[in-house]
Design an enzyme around this catalytic site. Structure first.
Site, PDB file in Angstrom:
ATOM      1  N   ASP A 152      12.802  -4.423  39.028  1.00 21.39           N
ATOM      2  CA  ASP A 152      11.340  -5.344  39.334  1.00 21.39           C
ATOM      3  C   ASP A 152      11.149  -4.306  40.860  1.00 21.39           C
ATOM      4  O   ASP A 152      11.214  -3.409  41.277  1.00 21.39           O
ATOM      5  CB  ASP A 152      11.919  -6.547  39.770  1.00 21.39           C
ATOM      6  CG  ASP A 152      10.946  -7.553  40.418  1.00 21.39           C
ATOM      7  OD1 ASP A 152       9.312  -7.919  39.932  1.00 21.39           O
ATOM      8  OD2 ASP A 152      11.084  -7.838  41.802  1.00 21.39           O
ATOM      9  N   HIS A 170       9.946  -9.731  30.974  1.00 23.65           N
ATOM     10  CA  HIS A 170      10.765  -8.609  32.714  1.00 23.65           C
ATOM     11  C   HIS A 170      11.703  -8.249  32.727  1.00 23.65           C
ATOM     12  O   HIS A 170      12.319  -7.935  33.318  1.00 23.65           O
ATOM     13  CB  HIS A 170       9.988  -9.426  33.305  1.00 23.65           C
ATOM     14  CG  HIS A 170       9.731  -9.147  34.866  1.00 23.65           C
ATOM     15  ND1 HIS A 170       8.914  -8.355  35.511  1.00 23.65           N
ATOM     16  CD2 HIS A 170      10.107  -9.621  36.321  1.00 23.65           C
ATOM     17  CE1 HIS A 170       9.681  -7.552  36.596  1.00 23.65           C
ATOM     18  NE2 HIS A 170      10.514  -8.495  36.856  1.00 23.65           N
TER      19      HIS A 170
END
Length: 321
Positions: A99, A298
């Site tokens: 991320d 994610h």
């Protein structure tokens, strides 16, 4: 056994978790996370013969949280990584990020290739600087509803997320996971500024198997001081675009690895699928084609730890020779 301590870096104090001996591997978390995001990686990487260190990056967890928004620019974040490597007594390291940690890892390799032996990014692909400031681009494309723009409203997201930290994190982690309904539909994370982001997010009755109540406890504790430091990273997106102008057209030359999930929101951002497809020709330093994990959302290294660990260990041991 993972050990914890504080370390002085670039005028601030960072909390780090560490385990193992051997070549240094620095693991950089994203939003809204902490060092704990890598708890599945410590043992396997240490067993493979590496010294593993994961900091709470500035603005997060037990690390310092400067008040000045400008103190969270990409140059500060890269400086923390370089300073951390030096403070740990090393001249070089392998750097891995997920991320927001991925852009920090990629930019550390881009700006200081002499320090980075190899770089791996999870979820967020390598940086290719666009022709216009990113907040401006997203403001126009989505009428100010893209989450980056919402995060840039002073104090707004900070207050919304801090009202019930545990619920905020539970909703975030479920929403962006591969377990959420519609995760494979390429949806964009849009927010109604009047209602906020959390109002329309599902609060799951049962957490996914890979994200336990203990994980949520650890994460909640790390945000006991609020979300402002973490959100300040987003408030530097346009400043980062300005600061990185000298590297326009530059490509990461350090040996690299990119891993992402096919149900992840980020690789579906506008223009990103096309970038990922072209990565092998755009970035010759990639040691293998981008690794696409089926059914993964994610939270790459938490949702699919076995596959991520295997990819990282294969990549790092190959570079170690």
């Amino acid at each position: 056994m993972v050990e914890h301590r504080m370390i002085d870096v670039n005028g601030i104090r960072l909390h780090i978790a560490e385990e193992g001996e051997g070549p240094l591997v620095v693991l950089l978390h994203g939003f809204p996370e902490s060092w704990h995001s890598w708890h599945h990686q410590f043992g396997p990487l240490a067993t493979a013969g590496f010294r593993v260190v994961a900091p709470d990056q500035r603005g997060y967890g037990r690390s310092d949280r400067p008040d000045d928004v400008a103190a969270y620019s990409i140059l500060h974040l890269v400086g923390d990584v370089v300073g951390l490597i030096r403070a740990l007594g090393e001249e070089q390291a392998y750097v891995v990020g997920h991320d927001w940690g991925a852009p920090v890892a990629w930019h550390t390799a881009l700006l200081r290739p002499d320090v980075v032996l190899g770089v791996a990014g999870l979820s967020v692909p390598p940086p290719f600087r666009g022709s216009a400031p990113p907040l401006e681009v997203m403001e126009e494309r989505f009428d100010g509803r893209f989450y980056w723009n919402y995060f840039n409203l002073p104090g707004v997201a900070d207050a919304e997320f801090a009202r019930d930290t545990r619920t905020t994190l539970r909703k975030f982690f479920y929403m962006a996971s591969g377990d959420a309904p519609g995760a494979d539909e390429g949806r964009q994370p849009l927010v109604d500024p009047e209602r906020g982001w959390l109002a329309d997010l599902t609060d799951p009755e049962v957490l996914p198997e890979w994200f336990t109540e203990d994980d949520l406890d650890a994460l909640t504790e790390s945000f006991s001081g609020g979300f402002t430091g973490a959100l300040n990273w987003y408030r530097n997106l346009d400043r980062n675009w300005e600061l990185t102008a000298p590297w326009q057209g530059a490509v990461v030359s350090t040996p690299a690895l990119y891993v992402y999930g096919d149900r992840d929101l980020v690789p579906a951002f506008p223009g990103t699928p096309e970038l990922i497809e072209k990565l092998p020709e755009l970035m010759p330093s990639l040691r293998r084609k981008p690794i696409r994990l089926a059914g993964c959302g994610h939270w790459t290294q938490q949702e699919r730890p076995a596959e991520v660990n295997a990819a990282l260990i294969d990549f790092l041991t190959e570079l170690r020779g």
